[in-house]
Design a protein around this motif. Structure first.
Motif, PDB file in Angstrom:
ATOM      1  N   THR A  62       0.822  -1.207   0.000  1.00  0.00           N
ATOM      2  CA  THR A  62       0.000   0.000   0.000  1.00  0.00           C
ATOM      3  C   THR A  62       0.860   1.262   0.000  1.00  0.00           C
ATOM      4  OG1 THR A  62      -1.786  -1.133   1.183  1.00  0.00           O
ATOM      5  CG2 THR A  62      -1.782   1.268   1.264  1.00  0.00           C
ATOM      6  N   ALA A  63       0.472   2.216  -0.838  1.00  0.00           N
ATOM      7  CA  ALA A  63       1.109   3.535  -0.861  1.00  0.00           C
ATOM      8  C   ALA A  63       0.112   4.570  -0.339  1.00  0.00           C
ATOM      9  CB  ALA A  63       1.555   3.887  -2.272  1.00  0.00           C
ATOM     10  N   PHE A  64       0.623   5.716   0.105  1.00  0.00           N
ATOM     11  CA  PHE A  64      -0.205   6.723   0.763  1.00  0.00           C
ATOM     12  C   PHE A  64      -0.041   8.087   0.094  1.00  0.00           C
ATOM     13  CE2 PHE A  64       0.861   3.445   3.773  1.00  0.00           C
ATOM     14  CZ  PHE A  64      -0.316   3.208   4.464  1.00  0.00           C
ATOM     15  N   ILE A  65      -1.137   8.837   0.104  1.00  0.00           N
ATOM     16  CA  ILE A  65      -1.096  10.217  -0.366  1.00  0.00           C
ATOM     17  C   ILE A  65      -2.091  11.019   0.466  1.00  0.00           C
ATOM     18  CG2 ILE A  65      -2.885   9.961  -2.152  1.00  0.00           C
ATOM     19  CD1 ILE A  65      -1.050  11.726  -3.934  1.00  0.00           C
ATOM     20  N   GLY A  66      -1.820  12.316   0.652  1.00  0.00           N
ATOM     21  CA  GLY A  66      -2.661  13.129   1.515  1.00  0.00           C
ATOM     22  C   GLY A  66      -3.241  14.354   0.819  1.00  0.00           C
ATOM     23  N   VAL A  67      -4.509  14.635   1.151  1.00  0.00           N
ATOM     24  CA  VAL A  67      -5.161  15.889   0.776  1.00  0.00           C
ATOM     25  C   VAL A  67      -5.443  16.614   2.074  1.00  0.00           C
ATOM     26  CG1 VAL A  67      -7.185  16.965  -0.290  1.00  0.00           C
ATOM     27  CG2 VAL A  67      -6.226  14.851  -1.258  1.00  0.00           C
ATOM     28  N   HIS A  68      -4.857  17.789   2.285  1.00  0.00           N
ATOM     29  CA  HIS A  68      -5.010  18.396   3.599  1.00  0.00           C
ATOM     30  C   HIS A  68      -6.098  19.465   3.625  1.00  0.00           C
ATOM     31  CE1 HIS A  68      -3.040  22.325   3.129  1.00  0.00           C
ATOM     32  NE2 HIS A  68      -2.109  21.740   2.418  1.00  0.00           N
ATOM     33  N   THR A  69      -6.918  19.361   4.672  1.00  0.00           N
ATOM     34  CA  THR A  69      -8.015  20.314   4.878  1.00  0.00           C
ATOM     35  C   THR A  69      -7.839  21.065   6.187  1.00  0.00           C
ATOM     36  OG1 THR A  69      -9.349  18.575   5.937  1.00  0.00           O
ATOM     37  CG2 THR A  69      -9.646  18.900   3.570  1.00  0.00           C
ATOM     38  N   GLY A  70      -6.691  20.865   6.837  1.00  0.00           N
ATOM     39  CA  GLY A  70      -6.442  21.517   8.129  1.00  0.00           C
ATOM     40  C   GLY A  70      -5.520  22.713   7.977  1.00  0.00           C
ATOM     41  N   HIS A  71      -4.840  23.061   9.098  1.00  0.00           N
ATOM     42  CA  HIS A  71      -3.971  24.236   9.100  1.00  0.00           C
ATOM     43  C   HIS A  71      -2.558  23.908   8.628  1.00  0.00           C
ATOM     44  CE1 HIS A  71      -7.049  26.551  11.112  1.00  0.00           C
ATOM     45  NE2 HIS A  71      -7.154  25.620  12.046  1.00  0.00           N
ATOM     46  N   LEU A  72      -2.087  22.696   8.894  1.00  0.00           N
ATOM     47  CA  LEU A  72      -0.733  22.317   8.521  1.00  0.00           C
ATOM     48  C   LEU A  72      -0.749  20.891   8.001  1.00  0.00           C
ATOM     49  CD1 LEU A  72       2.305  23.017   8.492  1.00  0.00           C
ATOM     50  CD2 LEU A  72       2.465  22.076  10.790  1.00  0.00           C
ATOM     51  N   GLY A  73      -0.390  20.734   6.733  1.00  0.00           N
ATOM     52  CA  GLY A  73      -0.392  19.407   6.147  1.00  0.00           C
ATOM     53  C   GLY A  73       0.981  19.033   5.651  1.00  0.00           C
ATOM     54  N   PHE A  74       1.857  18.662   6.555  1.00  0.00           N
ATOM     55  CA  PHE A  74       3.235  18.371   6.166  1.00  0.00           C
ATOM     56  C   PHE A  74       3.312  17.120   5.308  1.00  0.00           C
ATOM     57  CE2 PHE A  74       7.658  17.130   6.599  1.00  0.00           C
ATOM     58  CZ  PHE A  74       8.297  18.349   6.492  1.00  0.00           C
ATOM     59  N   TYR A  75       2.425  16.162   5.547  1.00  0.00           N
ATOM     60  CA  TYR A  75       2.433  14.919   4.779  1.00  0.00           C
ATOM     61  C   TYR A  75       1.510  14.979   3.565  1.00  0.00           C
ATOM     62  CZ  TYR A  75       5.062  12.480   8.419  1.00  0.00           C
ATOM     63  OH  TYR A  75       6.030  12.074   9.294  1.00  0.00           O
ATOM     64  N   ALA A  76       0.803  16.078   3.392  1.00  0.00           N
ATOM     65  CA  ALA A  76      -0.184  16.169   2.321  1.00  0.00           C
ATOM     66  C   ALA A  76       0.352  16.996   1.157  1.00  0.00           C
ATOM     67  CB  ALA A  76      -1.478  16.788   2.856  1.00  0.00           C
ATOM     68  N   ASP A  77       0.266  16.427  -0.045  1.00  0.00           N
ATOM     69  CA  ASP A  77       0.748  17.104  -1.251  1.00  0.00           C
ATOM     70  C   ASP A  77      -0.323  17.938  -1.941  1.00  0.00           C
ATOM     71  OD1 ASP A  77       3.079  15.759  -0.819  1.00  0.00           O
ATOM     72  OD2 ASP A  77       2.823  14.321  -2.435  1.00  0.00           O
ATOM     73  N   TRP A  78      -1.587  17.662  -1.643  1.00  0.00           N
ATOM     74  CA  TRP A  78      -2.673  18.203  -2.455  1.00  0.00           C
ATOM     75  C   TRP A  78      -3.632  19.057  -1.634  1.00  0.00           C
ATOM     76  CZ3 TRP A  78      -2.734  17.174  -7.729  1.00  0.00           C
ATOM     77  CH2 TRP A  78      -1.773  16.247  -8.150  1.00  0.00           C
ATOM     78  N   LEU A  79      -4.173  20.087  -2.289  1.00  0.00           N
ATOM     79  CA  LEU A  79      -5.153  20.987  -1.687  1.00  0.00           C
ATOM     80  C   LEU A  79      -6.565  20.571  -2.102  1.00  0.00           C
ATOM     81  CD1 LEU A  79      -3.322  24.347  -2.482  1.00  0.00           C
ATOM     82  CD2 LEU A  79      -3.453  23.232  -0.245  1.00  0.00           C
ATOM     83  N   PRO A  80      -7.582  20.972  -1.339  1.00  0.00           N
ATOM     84  CA  PRO A  80      -8.959  20.590  -1.680  1.00  0.00           C
ATOM     85  C   PRO A  80      -9.376  21.010  -3.091  1.00  0.00           C
ATOM     86  CG  PRO A  80      -8.868  21.438   0.548  1.00  0.00           C
ATOM     87  CD  PRO A  80      -7.507  21.662  -0.037  1.00  0.00           C
ATOM     88  N   GLU A  81      -8.913  22.175  -3.539  1.00  0.00           N
ATOM     89  CA  GLU A  81      -9.301  22.635  -4.875  1.00  0.00           C
ATOM     90  C   GLU A  81      -8.609  21.859  -5.995  1.00  0.00           C
ATOM     91  OE1 GLU A  81      -6.470  25.845  -3.122  1.00  0.00           O
ATOM     92  OE2 GLU A  81      -8.077  24.512  -2.423  1.00  0.00           O
ATOM     93  N   GLU A  82      -7.693  20.960  -5.640  1.00  0.00           N
ATOM     94  CA  GLU A  82      -6.990  20.155  -6.642  1.00  0.00           C
ATOM     95  C   GLU A  82      -7.519  18.726  -6.722  1.00  0.00           C
ATOM     96  OE1 GLU A  82      -2.470  21.790  -6.715  1.00  0.00           O
ATOM     97  OE2 GLU A  82      -3.047  20.773  -4.851  1.00  0.00           O
ATOM     98  N   VAL A  83      -8.658  18.472  -6.108  1.00  0.00           N
ATOM     99  CA  VAL A  83      -9.182  17.106  -6.024  1.00  0.00           C
ATOM    100  C   VAL A  83      -9.424  16.496  -7.405  1.00  0.00           C
ATOM    101  CG1 VAL A  83     -11.251  15.795  -5.406  1.00  0.00           C
ATOM    102  CG2 VAL A  83     -10.146  17.231  -3.699  1.00  0.00           C
ATOM    103  N   GLU A  84     -10.056  17.259  -8.313  1.00  0.00           N
ATOM    104  CA  GLU A  84     -10.343  16.727  -9.642  1.00  0.00           C
ATOM    105  C   GLU A  84      -9.051  16.376 -10.379  1.00  0.00           C
ATOM    106  OE1 GLU A  84     -13.003  19.029 -11.967  1.00  0.00           O
ATOM    107  OE2 GLU A  84     -14.545  19.154 -10.411  1.00  0.00           O
ATOM    108  N   LYS A  85      -8.056  17.230 -10.250  1.00  0.00           N
ATOM    109  CA  LYS A  85      -6.757  16.968 -10.894  1.00  0.00           C
ATOM    110  C   LYS A  85      -6.120  15.709 -10.316  1.00  0.00           C
ATOM    111  CE  LYS A  85      -2.215  19.026 -11.754  1.00  0.00           C
ATOM    112  NZ  LYS A  85      -1.336  20.201 -11.520  1.00  0.00           N
ATOM    113  N   LEU A  86      -6.201  15.556  -8.997  1.00  0.00           N
ATOM    114  CA  LEU A  86      -5.624  14.381  -8.355  1.00  0.00           C
ATOM    115  C   LEU A  86      -6.331  13.111  -8.814  1.00  0.00           C
ATOM    116  CD1 LEU A  86      -3.839  12.898  -6.328  1.00  0.00           C
ATOM    117  CD2 LEU A  86      -5.434  13.565  -4.508  1.00  0.00           C
TER     118      LEU A  86
END
Length: 268
Positions: A62-86
């Motif tokens: 299993t591999a992991f990827i993060g979409v962050h919706t909080g204040h600090l997303g150090f492990y998250a590469d993607w923003l909520p507005e980039e969901v369709e692109k992701l």
């Protein structure tokens, strides 16, 4: 490809999770919570840690990827507005795998033959509710120091930007298979003498912390998990043989991640 999406549980994260799941299903990908090839975490770093711990038994698959919706997303590469692109990236392209080291923790108990083992993505800490933590520190089987203070933090390179950084530890690039030991308010006098600086140990070094008073009980954290332990004979830390696998669809260099998290004036 089989996927699973986890959520922080708030309204925004749940909405993004539902959208992503539907989009991925529309692309004929399979939703499989038990055996996913890719886990997408929607939330903050805490949500990401929960997801990783849930699938620690599938690190090779299993591999992991993060979409962050909080204040600090150090492990998250993607923003909520980039969901369709992701979603399009996940559906159409094979992702690159980037591996980071993990920490192995073994807890040895007085009346148990087998040690209890944990893995950590960020760090483990050793503290007490009352009084000072007193431990003999050994490195590669050789006594190094007798520590007395508020506690110790042992972190991974990726976790070096978390609690370790707040304690004054160094930030380490996760391409290095190391662990870091950082003191919490050590006591130094004629009886107790510690190095007073963070120690960075390579992957072939094993560190043990042995309670001077075996009746001591400790409060330990393993990432987001808090655990009370007693009747401990030794706590053993090393760089784990297992590694976490991150899915990368675009370049996001570690030092840019550090800059964006701690130096940039832009707020997420």
């Amino acid at each position: 490809m089989k996927f699973a999406v986890t959520s922080k549980g708030d309204q925004k994260s749940n909405r993004i999770k539902a959208i992503m799941e539907q989009y991925l299903l529309d692309f004929d990908l399979e939703r499989n919570i038990k055996e996913p090839d890719l886990v997408i975490s929607v939330g903050g770093d805490g949500t990401f840690l929960h997801a990783v711990h849930h699938y620690f038994h599938r690190l090779k698959q299993t591999a992991f990827i993060g979409v962050h919706t909080g204040h600090l997303g150090f492990y998250a590469d993607w923003l909520p507005e980039e969901v369709e692109k992701l979603v399009i990236e996940v559906a159409k392209q094979k992702f690159e795998i980037v591996e980071y080291p993990l920490l192995s923790l073994k807890i040895f108990y007085e009346n148990k033959k087998e040690a209890e083992r944990f893995l950590a993505l960020n760090e483990t800490t050793i503290k007490k509710v009352e009084g000072s933590v007193v431990l003999d520190v050994t490195i590669k089987g050789e006594h190094f120091e007798r520590f007395r203070g508020d506690g110790l933090c042992v972190s991974t390179p990726s976790g070096s930007t978390a609690y370790n950084k707040a304690l004054g530890g160094a930030i380490i690039h996760p391409s290095l298979s190391t662990m870091q030991i950082t003191e919490m308010s050590s006591i130094n006098n004629r009886v107790y003498r510690t190095i007073g600086s963070p120690l960075i140990l390579p992957s072939h070094h094993v560190c043990q912390f042995k309670p001077v008073d075996k009746e001591q009980s400790f409060i330990m954290t393993i990432d987001h998990i808090t655990k009370s332990v007693e009747n401990v004979t030794a706590l053993e830390c090393s760089v784990a043989k297992e590694r976490i696998r991150f899915a990368r669809f675009r370049s996001f260099p570690f030092w840019k991640r550090v800059h964006d998290s701690f130096i940039s004036d832009e707020c997420y």
